[in-house]
Design a protein around this motif. Structure first.
Motif, PDB file in Angstrom:
ATOM      1  N   SER A 141      -3.218 -21.645  20.706  1.00  0.00           N
ATOM      2  CA  SER A 141      -2.935 -20.433  19.944  1.00  0.00           C
ATOM      3  C   SER A 141      -1.510 -20.015  20.328  1.00  0.00           C
ATOM      4  O   SER A 141      -1.285 -19.464  21.409  1.00  0.00           O
ATOM      5  N   PRO A 142      -0.515 -20.315  19.452  1.00  0.00           N
ATOM      6  CA  PRO A 142       0.882 -20.090  19.839  1.00  0.00           C
ATOM      7  C   PRO A 142       1.378 -18.670  19.572  1.00  0.00           C
ATOM      8  O   PRO A 142       0.997 -18.035  18.582  1.00  0.00           O
ATOM      9  N   TYR A 143       2.234 -18.210  20.457  1.00  0.00           N
ATOM     10  CA  TYR A 143       2.965 -16.949  20.329  1.00  0.00           C
ATOM     11  C   TYR A 143       4.436 -17.308  20.455  1.00  0.00           C
ATOM     12  O   TYR A 143       4.823 -17.987  21.415  1.00  0.00           O
ATOM     13  N   VAL A 144       5.264 -16.853  19.518  1.00  0.00           N
ATOM     14  CA  VAL A 144       6.688 -17.162  19.521  1.00  0.00           C
ATOM     15  C   VAL A 144       7.430 -15.991  20.168  1.00  0.00           C
ATOM     16  O   VAL A 144       7.263 -14.836  19.753  1.00  0.00           O
ATOM     17  N   ILE A 145       8.251 -16.307  21.178  1.00  0.00           N
ATOM     18  CA  ILE A 145       9.003 -15.287  21.914  1.00  0.00           C
ATOM     19  C   ILE A 145      10.478 -15.669  21.844  1.00  0.00           C
ATOM     20  O   ILE A 145      10.967 -16.458  22.657  1.00  0.00           O
ATOM     21  N   PRO A 146      11.215 -15.126  20.856  1.00  0.00           N
ATOM     22  CA  PRO A 146      12.617 -15.510  20.679  1.00  0.00           C
ATOM     23  C   PRO A 146      13.594 -14.620  21.450  1.00  0.00           C
ATOM     24  O   PRO A 146      13.342 -13.427  21.663  1.00  0.00           O
ATOM     25  N   THR A 147      14.706 -15.226  21.835  1.00  0.00           N
ATOM     26  CA  THR A 147      15.832 -14.426  22.315  1.00  0.00           C
ATOM     27  C   THR A 147      16.473 -13.768  21.093  1.00  0.00           C
ATOM     28  O   THR A 147      16.202 -14.169  19.947  1.00  0.00           O
ATOM     29  N   ASP A 148      17.323 -12.793  21.316  1.00  0.00           N
ATOM     30  CA  ASP A 148      18.029 -12.162  20.183  1.00  0.00           C
ATOM     31  C   ASP A 148      18.833 -13.196  19.407  1.00  0.00           C
ATOM     32  O   ASP A 148      18.891 -13.155  18.181  1.00  0.00           O
ATOM     33  N   ALA A 149      19.446 -14.137  20.112  1.00  0.00           N
ATOM     34  CA  ALA A 149      20.259 -15.162  19.452  1.00  0.00           C
ATOM     35  C   ALA A 149      19.415 -16.118  18.616  1.00  0.00           C
ATOM     36  O   ALA A 149      19.924 -16.757  17.695  1.00  0.00           O
ATOM     37  N   ASN A 188      23.001 -20.560  28.733  1.00  0.00           N
ATOM     38  CA  ASN A 188      22.931 -19.211  29.273  1.00  0.00           C
ATOM     39  C   ASN A 188      21.524 -18.883  29.767  1.00  0.00           C
ATOM     40  O   ASN A 188      21.338 -18.392  30.880  1.00  0.00           O
ATOM     41  N   SER A 189      20.528 -19.166  28.949  1.00  0.00           N
ATOM     42  CA  SER A 189      19.151 -18.835  29.341  1.00  0.00           C
ATOM     43  C   SER A 189      18.675 -19.699  30.504  1.00  0.00           C
ATOM     44  O   SER A 189      17.969 -19.218  31.387  1.00  0.00           O
ATOM     45  N   LEU A 190      19.056 -20.972  30.522  1.00  0.00           N
ATOM     46  CA  LEU A 190      18.679 -21.846  31.628  1.00  0.00           C
ATOM     47  C   LEU A 190      19.191 -21.297  32.950  1.00  0.00           C
ATOM     48  O   LEU A 190      18.444 -21.194  33.931  1.00  0.00           O
ATOM     49  N   ASN A 191      20.456 -20.924  32.984  1.00  0.00           N
ATOM     50  CA  ASN A 191      21.043 -20.426  34.226  1.00  0.00           C
ATOM     51  C   ASN A 191      20.461 -19.072  34.626  1.00  0.00           C
ATOM     52  O   ASN A 191      20.187 -18.838  35.803  1.00  0.00           O
ATOM     53  N   ALA A 192      20.249 -18.197  33.657  1.00  0.00           N
ATOM     54  CA  ALA A 192      19.655 -16.890  33.962  1.00  0.00           C
ATOM     55  C   ALA A 192      18.241 -17.060  34.517  1.00  0.00           C
ATOM     56  O   ALA A 192      17.858 -16.423  35.499  1.00  0.00           O
ATOM     57  N   TRP A 193      17.459 -17.923  33.879  1.00  0.00           N
ATOM     58  CA  TRP A 193      16.079 -18.171  34.313  1.00  0.00           C
ATOM     59  C   TRP A 193      16.047 -18.742  35.731  1.00  0.00           C
ATOM     60  O   TRP A 193      15.303 -18.272  36.590  1.00  0.00           O
ATOM     61  N   ALA A 194      16.850 -19.754  35.985  1.00  0.00           N
ATOM     62  CA  ALA A 194      16.868 -20.379  37.314  1.00  0.00           C
ATOM     63  C   ALA A 194      17.273 -19.387  38.397  1.00  0.00           C
ATOM     64  O   ALA A 194      16.838 -19.499  39.550  1.00  0.00           O
ATOM     65  N   ASN A 195      18.090 -18.405  38.031  1.00  0.00           N
ATOM     66  CA  ASN A 195      18.540 -17.397  38.993  1.00  0.00           C
ATOM     67  C   ASN A 195      17.616 -16.194  39.074  1.00  0.00           C
ATOM     68  O   ASN A 195      17.881 -15.253  39.808  1.00  0.00           O
ATOM     69  N   GLY A 196      16.539 -16.199  38.289  1.00  0.00           N
ATOM     70  CA  GLY A 196      15.584 -15.099  38.334  1.00  0.00           C
ATOM     71  C   GLY A 196      16.035 -13.843  37.631  1.00  0.00           C
ATOM     72  O   GLY A 196      15.562 -12.751  37.946  1.00  0.00           O
ATOM     73  N   ASN A 197      16.940 -13.968  36.676  1.00  0.00           N
ATOM     74  CA  ASN A 197      17.443 -12.801  35.936  1.00  0.00           C
ATOM     75  C   ASN A 197      16.492 -12.456  34.789  1.00  0.00           C
ATOM     76  O   ASN A 197      16.620 -12.979  33.694  1.00  0.00           O
ATOM     77  N   ALA A 198      15.565 -11.569  35.037  1.00  0.00           N
ATOM     78  CA  ALA A 198      14.577 -11.164  34.041  1.00  0.00           C
ATOM     79  C   ALA A 198      15.094  -9.949  33.278  1.00  0.00           C
ATOM     80  O   ALA A 198      14.505  -8.871  33.313  1.00  0.00           O
ATOM     81  N   THR A 199      16.193 -10.126  32.566  1.00  0.00           N
ATOM     82  CA  THR A 199      16.868  -9.008  31.901  1.00  0.00           C
ATOM     83  C   THR A 199      16.466  -8.821  30.443  1.00  0.00           C
ATOM     84  O   THR A 199      16.877  -7.848  29.818  1.00  0.00           O
ATOM     85  N   THR A 200      15.710  -9.757  29.879  1.00  0.00           N
ATOM     86  CA  THR A 200      15.226  -9.654  28.503  1.00  0.00           C
ATOM     87  C   THR A 200      13.756 -10.058  28.509  1.00  0.00           C
ATOM     88  O   THR A 200      13.268 -10.660  29.474  1.00  0.00           O
ATOM     89  N   TYR A 201      13.045  -9.761  27.430  1.00  0.00           N
ATOM     90  CA  TYR A 201      11.636 -10.134  27.382  1.00  0.00           C
ATOM     91  C   TYR A 201      11.438 -11.648  27.491  1.00  0.00           C
ATOM     92  O   TYR A 201      10.580 -12.096  28.267  1.00  0.00           O
ATOM     93  N   PRO A 202      12.208 -12.479  26.767  1.00  0.00           N
ATOM     94  CA  PRO A 202      12.025 -13.923  26.942  1.00  0.00           C
ATOM     95  C   PRO A 202      12.283 -14.389  28.378  1.00  0.00           C
ATOM     96  O   PRO A 202      11.525 -15.207  28.911  1.00  0.00           O
ATOM     97  N   LEU A 203      13.321 -13.865  29.020  1.00  0.00           N
ATOM     98  CA  LEU A 203      13.594 -14.266  30.404  1.00  0.00           C
ATOM     99  C   LEU A 203      12.519 -13.754  31.356  1.00  0.00           C
ATOM    100  O   LEU A 203      12.122 -14.465  32.285  1.00  0.00           O
ATOM    101  N   THR A 204      12.025 -12.546  31.131  1.00  0.00           N
ATOM    102  CA  THR A 204      10.930 -12.030  31.945  1.00  0.00           C
ATOM    103  C   THR A 204       9.709 -12.937  31.800  1.00  0.00           C
ATOM    104  O   THR A 204       9.035 -13.266  32.783  1.00  0.00           O
ATOM    105  N   THR A 205       9.433 -13.363  30.575  1.00  0.00           N
ATOM    106  CA  THR A 205       8.313 -14.266  30.306  1.00  0.00           C
ATOM    107  C   THR A 205       8.480 -15.567  31.081  1.00  0.00           C
ATOM    108  O   THR A 205       7.542 -16.062  31.712  1.00  0.00           O
ATOM    109  N   LEU A 206       9.685 -16.147  31.032  1.00  0.00           N
ATOM    110  CA  LEU A 206       9.939 -17.411  31.730  1.00  0.00           C
ATOM    111  C   LEU A 206       9.866 -17.244  33.247  1.00  0.00           C
ATOM    112  O   LEU A 206       9.274 -18.088  33.933  1.00  0.00           O
ATOM    113  N   CYS A 207      10.437 -16.172  33.762  1.00  0.00           N
ATOM    114  CA  CYS A 207      10.394 -15.941  35.209  1.00  0.00           C
ATOM    115  C   CYS A 207       8.952 -15.729  35.685  1.00  0.00           C
ATOM    116  O   CYS A 207       8.557 -16.258  36.730  1.00  0.00           O
ATOM    117  N   ALA A 208       8.162 -14.987  34.911  1.00  0.00           N
ATOM    118  CA  ALA A 208       6.767 -14.751  35.277  1.00  0.00           C
ATOM    119  C   ALA A 208       5.973 -16.053  35.234  1.00  0.00           C
ATOM    120  O   ALA A 208       5.112 -16.295  36.098  1.00  0.00           O
TER     121      ALA A 208
END
Length: 175
Positions: A32-40, A82-102
């Motif tokens: 059951s997929p949920y799509v979580i896009p970045t603004d870009a 950009n998202s790869l580096n933010a995620w690897a560094n634990g930067n949960a500054t947007t909903y998609p990055l928070t999702t990936l970090c969690a």
């Protein structure tokens, strides 16, 4: 009926134009997929048939209940520099990055399909961030051929061709 929840996190690169295919193939496999896009990524989704998959944007409002069930797995495709580096560094500054970090913190099975040109992939942060994510258990998939062993950057001007040749099975098979 599906009972496994898959988050498909989408960043802004040409492969985002194929998310509808990923949604359909995930459903065919019982997800059951949920799509979580970045603004870009949002412009890439505008004319796609996502088969009614919920598209979750922005952070929850104060007092708003959770908008998704807990993920059983996560695919991030495409994953930009950009998202790869933010995620690897634990930067949960947007909903998609928070999702990936969690997902990383909870050890949720996660597959990443990095999509960056040579000039960005040659930056030292690229390899360091890939190493961090792989160490944490993320399966990395090459968008050219589905390899889990090697990863080639996107040659400038070939993003559309790589996008058309991409097989969602490459990512979904790793879950």
């Amino acid at each position: 009926m599906t009972d496994r929840t898959l988050y498909i996190v989408v960043c802004g690169a040409p492969l985002a134009s194929r998310v509808g295919d990923g949604v359909r193939q995930a459903r065919d496999r019982g997800w059951s997929p949920y799509v979580i896009p970045t603004d870009a990524a949002l412009p890439w989704l505008e004319d796609q048939d996502l088969g009614g998959a919920p598209v979750i944007t922005g952070n929850r409002k104060l007092g708003e209940s959770r908008r998704t069930p807990k993920a059983d797995a996560v695919v991030v495709a495409p994953l930009t520099f950009n998202s790869l580096n933010a995620w690897a560094n634990g930067n949960a500054t947007t909903y998609p990055l928070t999702t990936l970090c969690a997902a990383l913190g909870s050890r949720t099975p996660t597959v990443a399909v990095p999509f960056a040109k040579h000039d960005l992939a040659a930056h030292p942060a690229w390899l360091a961030s890939l190493a961090v994510l792989r160490y944490a258990g993320v399966a990395v998939v090459d968008p050219h051929d589905g390899s889990a062993v090697s990863l080639e950057p996107i040659t400038s001007g070939t993003g559309d061709a790589v996008t058309q040749a991409f097989e969602w099975d490459w990512a979904l098979d790793r879950l």
